[in-house]
Design a protein around this motif. Structure first.
Motif, PDB file in Angstrom:
ATOM      1  N   THR A 113      -2.848  -3.413  -7.599  1.00 35.34           N
ATOM      2  CA  THR A 113      -3.880  -2.756  -8.008  1.00 35.34           C
ATOM      3  C   THR A 113      -5.287  -3.079  -6.322  1.00 35.34           C
ATOM      4  O   THR A 113      -6.098  -2.185  -5.212  1.00 35.34           O
ATOM      5  CB  THR A 113      -5.503  -2.603  -8.694  1.00 35.34           C
ATOM      6  OG1 THR A 113      -3.988  -2.511  -9.795  1.00 35.34           O
ATOM      7  CG2 THR A 113      -6.538  -2.211  -8.908  1.00 35.34           C
ATOM      8  N   PHE A 114      -5.269  -4.239  -6.418  1.00 37.42           N
ATOM      9  CA  PHE A 114      -5.975  -4.612  -4.579  1.00 37.42           C
ATOM     10  C   PHE A 114      -5.804  -4.522  -3.718  1.00 37.42           C
ATOM     11  O   PHE A 114      -5.639  -3.718  -2.462  1.00 37.42           O
ATOM     12  CB  PHE A 114      -5.646  -6.662  -4.970  1.00 37.42           C
ATOM     13  CG  PHE A 114      -6.313  -7.531  -3.956  1.00 37.42           C
ATOM     14  CD1 PHE A 114      -7.275  -7.576  -2.999  1.00 37.42           C
ATOM     15  CD2 PHE A 114      -4.977  -7.182  -2.852  1.00 37.42           C
ATOM     16  CE1 PHE A 114      -7.810  -8.092  -1.859  1.00 37.42           C
ATOM     17  CE2 PHE A 114      -5.785  -8.161  -1.334  1.00 37.42           C
ATOM     18  CZ  PHE A 114      -7.077  -8.398  -0.717  1.00 37.42           C
ATOM     19  N   GLU A 136      -2.705  -6.667 -10.949  1.00 35.22           N
ATOM     20  CA  GLU A 136      -4.298  -6.613 -10.721  1.00 35.22           C
ATOM     21  C   GLU A 136      -3.962  -6.708  -9.571  1.00 35.22           C
ATOM     22  O   GLU A 136      -4.841  -6.313  -8.082  1.00 35.22           O
ATOM     23  CB  GLU A 136      -4.822  -8.491 -10.486  1.00 35.22           C
ATOM     24  CG  GLU A 136      -5.172  -7.627 -12.492  1.00 35.22           C
ATOM     25  CD  GLU A 136      -6.218  -8.902 -12.891  1.00 35.22           C
ATOM     26  OE1 GLU A 136      -6.030  -9.779 -12.208  1.00 35.22           O
ATOM     27  OE2 GLU A 136      -6.500  -9.297 -14.306  1.00 35.22           O
ATOM     28  N   ILE A 165       0.937  -1.370   0.392  1.00 38.42           N
ATOM     29  CA  ILE A 165      -0.358  -0.649   0.083  1.00 38.42           C
ATOM     30  C   ILE A 165       1.175   1.208   0.335  1.00 38.42           C
ATOM     31  O   ILE A 165       0.704   1.867  -0.778  1.00 38.42           O
ATOM     32  CB  ILE A 165      -0.950  -0.384   1.148  1.00 38.42           C
ATOM     33  CG1 ILE A 165      -1.996  -0.781   1.276  1.00 38.42           C
ATOM     34  CG2 ILE A 165      -1.434   0.987   1.319  1.00 38.42           C
ATOM     35  CD1 ILE A 165      -2.890  -0.789   2.416  1.00 38.42           C
ATOM     36  N   LYS A 201      -4.000  -1.624  -3.092  1.00 41.55           N
ATOM     37  CA  LYS A 201      -4.817  -0.220  -2.718  1.00 41.55           C
ATOM     38  C   LYS A 201      -5.419   0.145  -2.815  1.00 41.55           C
ATOM     39  O   LYS A 201      -5.745   1.079  -1.791  1.00 41.55           O
ATOM     40  CB  LYS A 201      -3.695   0.523  -4.679  1.00 41.55           C
ATOM     41  CG  LYS A 201      -4.015   1.724  -3.985  1.00 41.55           C
ATOM     42  CD  LYS A 201      -3.513   2.493  -5.575  1.00 41.55           C
ATOM     43  CE  LYS A 201      -4.077   4.018  -6.026  1.00 41.55           C
ATOM     44  NZ  LYS A 201      -4.106   3.968  -7.137  1.00 41.55           N
ATOM     45  N   GLU A 202      -6.064  -0.372  -3.208  1.00 43.46           N
ATOM     46  CA  GLU A 202      -8.392  -0.461  -2.465  1.00 43.46           C
ATOM     47  C   GLU A 202      -8.116  -1.076  -1.621  1.00 43.46           C
ATOM     48  O   GLU A 202      -9.269  -0.652  -1.168  1.00 43.46           O
ATOM     49  CB  GLU A 202      -8.873  -1.197  -3.977  1.00 43.46           C
ATOM     50  CG  GLU A 202      -8.714  -0.396  -4.842  1.00 43.46           C
ATOM     51  CD  GLU A 202      -9.930  -1.126  -6.104  1.00 43.46           C
ATOM     52  OE1 GLU A 202     -10.467  -1.631  -5.746  1.00 43.46           O
ATOM     53  OE2 GLU A 202      -9.276  -0.477  -7.017  1.00 43.46           O
ATOM     54  N   LYS A 220     -15.991  -7.206  -4.758  1.00 43.20           N
ATOM     55  CA  LYS A 220     -15.179  -6.832  -4.426  1.00 43.20           C
ATOM     56  C   LYS A 220     -13.592  -7.729  -4.887  1.00 43.20           C
ATOM     57  O   LYS A 220     -12.840  -7.732  -6.249  1.00 43.20           O
ATOM     58  CB  LYS A 220     -14.744  -6.120  -3.425  1.00 43.20           C
ATOM     59  CG  LYS A 220     -15.713  -4.855  -3.517  1.00 43.20           C
ATOM     60  CD  LYS A 220     -15.316  -3.396  -4.815  1.00 43.20           C
ATOM     61  CE  LYS A 220     -16.356  -2.770  -4.764  1.00 43.20           C
ATOM     62  NZ  LYS A 220     -15.751  -1.423  -5.659  1.00 43.20           N
ATOM     63  N   THR A 229       0.728   2.056  -8.083  1.00 45.97           N
ATOM     64  CA  THR A 229       1.135   1.246  -9.417  1.00 45.97           C
ATOM     65  C   THR A 229       1.876   1.762 -10.694  1.00 45.97           C
ATOM     66  O   THR A 229       1.151   2.528 -11.070  1.00 45.97           O
ATOM     67  CB  THR A 229      -0.557   0.858  -9.964  1.00 45.97           C
ATOM     68  OG1 THR A 229      -1.559   0.752  -8.987  1.00 45.97           O
ATOM     69  CG2 THR A 229      -0.836  -0.198 -10.982  1.00 45.97           C
ATOM     70  N   LYS A 264      -7.636  -0.940   1.503  1.00 49.20           N
ATOM     71  CA  LYS A 264      -7.642  -0.299   2.574  1.00 49.20           C
ATOM     72  C   LYS A 264      -8.987   0.542   2.615  1.00 49.20           C
ATOM     73  O   LYS A 264      -9.215   0.446   3.777  1.00 49.20           O
ATOM     74  CB  LYS A 264      -6.568   0.682   2.043  1.00 49.20           C
ATOM     75  CG  LYS A 264      -6.101   1.773   4.042  1.00 49.20           C
ATOM     76  CD  LYS A 264      -4.457   2.092   4.007  1.00 49.20           C
ATOM     77  CE  LYS A 264      -4.705   2.532   4.604  1.00 49.20           C
ATOM     78  NZ  LYS A 264      -3.080   3.969   5.071  1.00 49.20           N
ATOM     79  N   GLN A 265      -9.724   0.828   1.290  1.00 48.56           N
ATOM     80  CA  GLN A 265     -10.863   1.325   1.478  1.00 48.56           C
ATOM     81  C   GLN A 265     -11.587  -0.017   2.318  1.00 48.56           C
ATOM     82  O   GLN A 265     -12.825   1.553   2.124  1.00 48.56           O
ATOM     83  CB  GLN A 265     -11.137   2.533  -0.290  1.00 48.56           C
ATOM     84  CG  GLN A 265      -9.525   2.980  -0.857  1.00 48.56           C
ATOM     85  CD  GLN A 265      -9.892   3.204  -1.959  1.00 48.56           C
ATOM     86  OE1 GLN A 265     -10.540   2.363  -2.338  1.00 48.56           O
ATOM     87  NE2 GLN A 265      -8.677   4.204  -2.354  1.00 48.56           N
ATOM     88  N   TRP A 266     -11.633  -0.458   1.683  1.00 49.47           N
ATOM     89  CA  TRP A 266     -12.508  -1.522   1.908  1.00 49.47           C
ATOM     90  C   TRP A 266     -12.166  -1.702   3.115  1.00 49.47           C
ATOM     91  O   TRP A 266     -14.280  -1.977   3.903  1.00 49.47           O
ATOM     92  CB  TRP A 266     -12.396  -2.690   1.353  1.00 49.47           C
ATOM     93  CG  TRP A 266     -12.203  -2.822  -0.170  1.00 49.47           C
ATOM     94  CD1 TRP A 266     -12.444  -1.835  -1.239  1.00 49.47           C
ATOM     95  CD2 TRP A 266     -11.641  -4.523  -1.076  1.00 49.47           C
ATOM     96  NE1 TRP A 266     -11.896  -2.495  -2.514  1.00 49.47           N
ATOM     97  CE2 TRP A 266     -11.830  -3.702  -2.815  1.00 49.47           C
ATOM     98  CE3 TRP A 266     -11.220  -4.966  -0.916  1.00 49.47           C
ATOM     99  CZ2 TRP A 266     -11.049  -4.237  -3.965  1.00 49.47           C
ATOM    100  CZ3 TRP A 266     -10.867  -6.249  -2.013  1.00 49.47           C
ATOM    101  CH2 TRP A 266     -10.666  -5.506  -3.044  1.00 49.47           C
ATOM    102  N   HIS A 304     -10.413  -8.867  -8.361  1.00 51.80           N
ATOM    103  CA  HIS A 304      -9.061  -8.977  -8.288  1.00 51.80           C
ATOM    104  C   HIS A 304      -9.097 -10.374  -8.218  1.00 51.80           C
ATOM    105  O   HIS A 304      -7.696 -10.855  -7.644  1.00 51.80           O
ATOM    106  CB  HIS A 304      -8.631  -8.181  -6.963  1.00 51.80           C
ATOM    107  CG  HIS A 304      -8.871  -6.555  -6.958  1.00 51.80           C
ATOM    108  ND1 HIS A 304      -8.103  -5.781  -7.899  1.00 51.80           N
ATOM    109  CD2 HIS A 304      -9.991  -5.872  -6.909  1.00 51.80           C
ATOM    110  CE1 HIS A 304      -8.579  -4.984  -7.476  1.00 51.80           C
ATOM    111  NE2 HIS A 304      -9.883  -4.987  -6.992  1.00 51.80           N
TER     112      HIS A 304
END
Length: 398
Positions: A122-123, A119, A80, A125-126, A336, A86, A128-130, A340
């Motif tokens: 990206t996972f 991919e 992260i 990175k995302e 989600k 990315t 944390k938002q989830w 990924h």
């Protein structure tokens, strides 16, 4: 769980522990002298017991420190917090064009390898938002992070090895006898394809482990829907099992996701439960307002039972919302994660699992029942619980 302590409270606790050990060390020799022990034996015994106390105290403070500073998954932070985010894939070079034209099989597998790496980045990175949107499932997401990290490491190492082999080949091709180098590289290209396949197979194994974690979450959510009341604590059956109600922010987030899916049955059930909770809170507020009036002071004790009834149906309404939102949240994260998941030919996850289908069907059935049950309990156990109190002295009731 031990409450986290720091600063002055921790220092005071440490001083108390030190004083306690000191006093114990002074008292123990006098106590042991009553048993006729020799001086040497007493000394060894005192050292042993004091040592055990010091070890136990240090272990206690270490555990306290761990509770105060929960560890973050280092692998998640490593991805992260990558300063470049990315990575942007460089434009194809002359070497890439040559490989694509002359070694199409290697080129295809190499491309799929790089796509999967993108991919995974990206996972990380995302995710944390989830976690921010689904704090109830942070432990589950940490487990998924740990699983995917292993796959990422294997793919990244293979990608680096393949790139180094290609650059070495290209230098020899450009500076040596090109036809000979290209012919020798035929066999090497097949070996590189095998390396990529091995890495993809490991990624597929991680994919299977991840699916097992997902199915476990979905199964737990489905079983939880069957509860007709708040479960009892396993260690203390007299107490209700602890659960953390969803905040209004998290509830609204999941409602918006349901609206995007046009899940009208679930939306309606959650709205009924929300309205039910508002009615309960309003009634409790009104009761307390009445009891704050000095004229009703003597009614405070007789009204305690009805207050407890309202609080009980309020907790159940919150739990019914929790049951539905927990299952919805599991479905949201499943969607989600599916985006990924590995998409190479050997990928394990291609269709929704049986656990996912079972949860969806059961949630559609149970959500309206949970909402109606909460309404019924509010009416029967609280609104219709009036039982007149006889305020006359006992001798005047005859």
């Amino acid at each position: 769980m031990i409450l986290a302590l720091s600063g002055l409270p921790m220092i005071l606790l440490g001083l108390l522990a030190a004083v306690g050990i000191f006093l114990f060390a002074r008292w123990l020799p006098r106590f042991l002298a009553q048993f006729g022990m020799t001086g040497e034996t007493r000394l060894i015994t005192v050292i042993a017991f004091v040592g055990l106390m010091i070890f136990g105290t240090l272990k206690f403070f270490w555990n306290l420190h761990e509770d105060s500073n929960p560890a973050e998954p280092t692998q998640a932070n490593a991805i992260i917090d990558e300063p470049t985010g990315t990575p942007i894939q460089p434009a194809p070079t002359e070497m890439d064009a040559f490989v694509a034209q002359n070694y199409p099989n290697l080129n295809a597998y190499r491309s799929s390898l790089k796509q999967r790496l993108a991919e995974l980045r990206t996972f990380f990175k995302e995710v944390k938002q989830w976690a921010e949107a689904s704090p109830t499932q942070i432990k589950f997401l940490n487990d998924i992070i740990n699983i995917r990290w292993s796959g990422l490491e294997a793919l990244r190492a293979t990608d680096k090895a393949v790139d180094l082999s290609l650059r070495e080949f290209w230098i020899h091709y450009q500076t040596g006898q090109s036809r000979y180098v290209a012919k020798v590289f035929e066999e090497e290209s097949n070996l590189l394809v095998d390396k990529i396949k091995d890495a993809q197979a490991f990624d597929n194994t991680s994919d299977q482990a991840e699916q097992a974690e997902i199915d476990q979450l979905l199964l737990a959510a489905r079983k939880q829907l069957e509860n007709t009341d708040i479960p009892r604590d396993l260690k203390n059956p007299r107490m209700e099992r602890y659960f953390e109600p969803y905040t209004e922010k998290n509830r609204q987030f999941l409602l918006q996701w349901l609206q995007s899916k046009q899940e009208h049955t679930l939306i309606s059930s959650l709205q009924i439960l929300h309205d039910n909770q508002i009615k309960i809170e309003n009634s409790l507020r009104q009761i307390h307002n009445y009891l704050d009036d000095e004229a009703n002071y003597e009614l405070e004790k007789p009204m305690q039972e009805i207050i407890q009834r309202w609080q009980t149906v309020g907790r159940y309404t919150l739990y019914a919302q929790y049951q539905i939102l927990y299952a919805v949240e599991a479905q949201y994260l499943m969607e989600k994660l599916a985006k990924h998941a590995a998409h190479h030919p050997n990928a394990a996850v291609s269709q929704p699992s049986r656990a996912a289908r079972d949860l969806y069907v059961r949630l559609q059935e149970m959500a309206p029942q949970l909402a109606r049950r909460a309404q019924t309990r509010r009416i029967e156990e609280a609104e219709q619980s009036y039982s007149p109190t006889l305020f006359l002295p006992a001798e005047k009731r005859r």
